[in-house]
Design a protein around this motif. Structure first.
Motif, short mmCIF file in Angstrom:
data_model
loop_
_atom_site.label_atom_id
_atom_site.label_comp_id
_atom_site.label_asym_id
_atom_site.label_seq_id
_atom_site.Cartn_x
_atom_site.Cartn_y
_atom_site.Cartn_z
N PRO A 25 27.97 44.82 53.47
CA PRO A 25 28.48 43.62 53.34
C PRO A 25 28.80 43.48 51.01
CG PRO A 25 26.09 43.60 54.56
CD PRO A 25 26.98 44.71 54.56
N SER A 26 28.04 44.37 50.75
CA SER A 26 28.69 44.48 49.02
C SER A 26 29.44 44.56 49.29
CB SER A 26 27.06 45.19 48.75
OG SER A 26 27.53 46.47 48.87
N LEU A 27 30.54 45.62 50.08
CA LEU A 27 31.60 46.10 49.44
C LEU A 27 32.88 44.85 50.18
CD1 LEU A 27 32.04 49.34 50.79
CD2 LEU A 27 32.43 48.54 47.98
N SER A 28 32.55 43.90 51.54
CA SER A 28 33.00 42.86 51.94
C SER A 28 33.32 41.74 50.66
CB SER A 28 32.34 42.14 53.00
OG SER A 28 32.71 43.09 54.33
N ALA A 29 32.28 41.43 50.19
CA ALA A 29 31.89 40.28 49.05
C ALA A 29 32.65 40.71 48.46
CB ALA A 29 30.81 40.63 48.84
N ARG A 30 32.86 42.09 47.47
CA ARG A 30 33.52 42.17 46.69
C ARG A 30 34.73 42.45 46.35
NH1 ARG A 30 30.48 48.30 45.38
NH2 ARG A 30 32.55 48.25 44.09
N LEU A 31 35.29 42.68 47.85
CA LEU A 31 37.12 42.65 47.99
C LEU A 31 37.25 40.91 48.34
CD1 LEU A 31 39.23 43.59 49.41
CD2 LEU A 31 38.78 44.04 51.86
N THR A 32 36.86 40.62 48.94
CA THR A 32 36.71 38.96 48.99
C THR A 32 37.39 38.02 47.31
OG1 THR A 32 35.35 38.00 50.85
CG2 THR A 32 36.04 36.46 49.96
N ALA A 33 35.95 38.75 46.57
CA ALA A 33 36.22 38.37 45.28
C ALA A 33 37.59 38.21 44.52
CB ALA A 33 35.04 38.87 44.54
#
Length: 93
Positions: A25-33
């Motif tokens: 989830p943290s990588l997904s959030a970083r990618l989205t940002a």
């Protein structure tokens, strides 16, 4: 196999499947940002980050990546996860 994965990275459906398979989830959030900051789709950012890493990585980075891949059940996924973790800005998630 890794080459086949690389050739499809810009496909939004592949990107979504990869993110859900990575279960990070943290990588997904970083990618989205990062995608929002760049005004691009997450799949485009993912592909650009992976390709840029592969184009510019030092020998040491490749040795580290090969070590990660050799120890993983799914080397391609492990490589993408490691590359994204190394190239996406932190502190956004």
């Amino acid at each position: 196999m890794f080459g086949a994965l690389l050739s499809t990275l810009e496909d939004p459906q592949v990107c979504e499947r990869l993110l859900s398979t990575l279960d990070a989830p943290s990588l997904s959030a970083r990618l989205t940002a990062a995608a929002q900051a760049e005004g691009r789709a997450p799949a485009q950012v993912m592909a650009a980050r992976v390709w840029h890493f592969l184009d510019t990585a030092s020998d040491d980075h490749f040795v580290q990546l090969m070590g990660i891949m050799n120890q993983a059940k799914d080397p391609g996924l492990a490589a993408v996860k490691a590359i994204l973790a190394a190239t996406l800005p932190e502190g956004v998630a």
